[in-house]
Write a protein that holds these residues in place. Structure first.
Motif, PDB file in Angstrom:
ATOM      1  N   THR A 204       0.827  -1.208   0.000  1.00 56.31           N
ATOM      2  CA  THR A 204       0.000   0.000   0.000  1.00 56.31           C
ATOM      3  C   THR A 204       0.859   1.254   0.000  1.00 56.31           C
TER       4      THR A 204
ATOM      5  N   GLU B  70       0.473   4.108  -2.737  1.00 52.94           N
ATOM      6  CA  GLU B  70       0.292   5.527  -2.411  1.00 52.94           C
ATOM      7  C   GLU B  70       1.425   6.367  -2.991  1.00 52.94           C
TER       8      GLU B  70
ATOM      9  N   MET C  54       0.890   9.711  -5.164  1.00 50.52           N
ATOM     10  CA  MET C  54       1.435  10.975  -4.656  1.00 50.52           C
ATOM     11  C   MET C  54       2.536  11.544  -5.535  1.00 50.52           C
TER      12      MET C  54
ATOM     13  N   ARG D 121      -8.814   0.257  -3.113  1.00 53.95           N
ATOM     14  CA  ARG D 121      -7.774   1.015  -2.398  1.00 53.95           C
ATOM     15  C   ARG D 121      -7.219   2.130  -3.284  1.00 53.95           C
TER      16      ARG D 121
ATOM     17  N   LEU E 120      -7.230   6.069  -2.475  1.00 55.55           N
ATOM     18  CA  LEU E 120      -5.998   6.868  -2.547  1.00 55.55           C
ATOM     19  C   LEU E 120      -6.179   8.087  -3.457  1.00 55.55           C
TER      20      LEU E 120
ATOM     21  N   HIS F 288      -5.942  11.962  -2.144  1.00 54.41           N
ATOM     22  CA  HIS F 288      -4.964  12.898  -2.706  1.00 54.41           C
ATOM     23  C   HIS F 288      -5.564  13.814  -3.777  1.00 54.41           C
TER      24      HIS F 288
ATOM     25  N   LEU G 286       7.441   8.715   1.908  1.00 50.98           N
ATOM     26  CA  LEU G 286       7.137   7.991   0.663  1.00 50.98           C
ATOM     27  C   LEU G 286       7.612   8.755  -0.573  1.00 50.98           C
TER      28      LEU G 286
ATOM     29  N   GLU H  96       7.124  11.641  10.788  1.00 48.81           N
ATOM     30  CA  GLU H  96       6.187  12.283   9.857  1.00 48.81           C
ATOM     31  C   GLU H  96       4.733  12.026  10.265  1.00 48.81           C
TER      32      GLU H  96
ATOM     33  N   MET I 160      -2.590   7.835   3.592  1.00 42.41           N
ATOM     34  CA  MET I 160      -3.200   6.579   4.027  1.00 42.41           C
ATOM     35  C   MET I 160      -2.178   5.699   4.737  1.00 42.41           C
ATOM     36  N   TYR I 161      -0.993   5.581   4.137  1.00 41.51           N
ATOM     37  CA  TYR I 161      -0.034   4.624   4.678  1.00 41.51           C
ATOM     38  C   TYR I 161       0.410   4.991   6.082  1.00 41.51           C
TER      39      TYR I 161
ATOM     40  N   PHE J  70      -2.438  -2.645   6.935  1.00 47.12           N
ATOM     41  CA  PHE J  70      -1.742  -3.220   5.780  1.00 47.12           C
ATOM     42  C   PHE J  70      -0.766  -4.281   6.290  1.00 47.12           C
TER      43      PHE J  70
END
Lengths: 355, 355
Positions: free
Chosen positions: A62, A66, A70, A90, A94, A98, A216, B66, B214-215, B232
């Motif tokens: 996931t 994401e 993003m 999912r 997402l 976003h 991320l 974060e 989300m993550y 997850f």
């Protein structure tokens, strides 16, 4: 316990041995070499086009999904999201989170995406698809999707989390801008690492798009990856397992040889349970998993009995399908003996009147 | 190789053994029990106030940092960020990225925060601090910071990534709203999991604040944590190692007993190298690490020689301090024999004229 889920799955003893040590320190030239080799082998096995890059995130799949929404997409995009189950859903969530503009293309549970469902969406700029929708076992018609994307200059972003190795995947041939996978599926190592491969067209977008999350950030991952490192402390042990696994795949003849093994297990399993009271859910099954609807009994109870009475983990479904569907995975280190223990257990349950 | 970095560190053989198996399937009542026990033991060891919660993210410590900036803080906050090194700087970058209004309080490299530096900031609403600024070895005066926060109703968010277990930490006494740590520091298991403990005041904020990722959503982690699960697929093996480690800490008398061991190693190391040409960087050192400035030679070369000629990993610094400072960690499974190998190696380097 025998594990026939779709992840985490059983690992080869040589892979397990990699984790049978304290985790080494990683800000070293030695670990950088491992990471560069991981990147190169992943790109090779994905048949990624020239000048592609691959990074490793310490996250579940996931996190990688994401990261695409993003980092690769932006608010100018018009995104097509194929939604045929939990993982398609999912991507929808997402895109909502976003604030991506998107059109959802729904597929019925277990059903293939048909070309006509994409008609009228030619003006979109990107398409998100779970190549294998793991919750239903459907392997989408990637050639059809890829052709549609190429024809209409649509950026193709492929979640191959459970498809990589198990199903045919050629990033260059598909013209995919990005492909993601995870450590605990057919890579068959510990969970904790997701993999993001980016073709040049996606790399350009990552470079241009604004950063919205540091952890991320593909930009930071790519930048550090040049020297074989990660911006933050990664799941080092899992990355070492991935290295051992990729090298062993290379040794046995590449990802195609490995795929044949998985396909053979899937075929044997499906043939062996044809006489049991199960309906096959997927119109076009992935080699990675068989999704089954038990006709007479609840799916949850089958999973419980397999676990408690046969020491076998099957894979439950979540949400409203929890009692209607269960899944058997065909990835990971499955010996012939293991496979037959599972088949025997299901037949034994049949004889006992539990199916 | 002997590992004297600040993470990943050496693990006890019993902890390593936990990873010496295929990763078990985790959507089971059995794994839920493990996770609930992990939460309960972490809260106990942190001395968390009543009705606190604790979640486990599959991420590095930066993911947890974060998650606090994204989930606990919001754009109404006026945040004080203590910045005395790389990790303080990371909080600054995170606040910039997420558009938090903040005031940076800079501490000189290796220096303690002084009370007068907080004067005039009483109208702020939250304070972010790396209790132990791992890049310099400075352990901040948490009593002073906590008193300031309590007096001015400022939400105290504590990064205890490298301080947990190593240094005294009582979440309730500090009145901390949140405390984070990571798996690869004094917990001394594989990297890949970060831990976020939230007092009721932080839980309320997580509930109210808008989700931006989300993550790293603490809301989703908390919701799933109620049933001992994660949203997850987590780094299951690492979570099992954490479980084994927390239970072993409990068995030897709790986190205070474990701290004494670390403090003793730190003290012995520091006393044993007093005659070598190093300057101690930190005014108020954490038990977790000793940061050293070699007076005559470059720090990078010391790290290289330790690795290549003595099979010992020391911890390099990054950025502009890379050649001025190196660090020796005192956390993880360090036997007396190991410690003396390190001390002997440094003295041997001295004799060889390499210092």
């Amino acid at each position: 316990m025998l594990n026939f889920t779709v992840g985490p799955v059983m690992s080869h003893p040589d892979i397990i041995e990699v984790a049978n040590h304290s985790t080494p320190y990683f800000r070293t030239p030695e670990f950088s070499e491992v990471m560069k080799e991981n990147e190169q082998l992943m790109l090779e096995f994905l048949h990624a086009p020239e000048r592609s890059r691959c990074v490793f995130l310490t996250s579940s799949g996931t996190g990688a999904m994401e990261s695409l929404v993003m980092n690769v997409l932006n608010d100018q995009d018009q995104v097509i999201v194929i939604n045929g189950g939990s993982f398609g859903h999912r991507f929808v969530e997402l895109c909502e989170l976003h604030k991506r503009k998107f059109t959802e293309v729904k597929c019925e549970f277990g059903k293939q995406l048909r070309q006509e469902q994409l008609a009228g969406l030619e003006n979109h700029t990107a398409l998100l698809v779970n190549m294998h929708e793991t919750s239903t076992g459907v392997l989408y018609d990637m050639s059809m999707i890829a052709e549609f994307c190429k024809k209409n200059c649509i950026l193709l972003l492929v979640d191959a989390i459970s498809a990589f190795i198990a199903d045919e995947l050629d990033m260059a041939e598909l013209g995919a801008a990005a492909v993601i996978t995870g450590s605990q599926k057919a890579l068959a190592v510990q969970p904790g690492i997701s993999v993001v491969a980016l073709a040049p067209v996606a790399l350009e977008r990552v470079e241009k798009n604004e950063e919205v999350c540091m952890y991320l950030s593909l930009k930071q991952a790519l930048l550090n990856g040049v020297r074989g490192q990660t911006p933050f402390t990664p799941a080092v042990t899992t990355l070492l397992q991935i290295n051992a696994r990729l090298k062993s795949i290379k040794k046995v003849g590449g990802v195609e040889a490995e795929r044949k093994v998985i396909a053979k297990i899937a075929e044997e399993f499906r043939n062996s349970i044809k006489d049991l009271p199960f309906e096959f859910i997927s119109e076009t099954p992935s080699n990675a998993v068989t999704a089954l609807h038990p006709i007479n009994v609840g799916a949850k109870e089958i999973i419980r009995i397999l676990k408690d009475e046969y020491q076998i983990w099957g894979c439950p479904n979540g949400g409203e399908m929890a009692d209607l569907v269960f899944r058997i995975g065909h990835i990971g280190y499955i010996t012939n003996v293991d496979l037959h223990k599972l088949i025997d257990a299901l037949h034994d349950m049949g004889k006992r009147g539990l199916l």
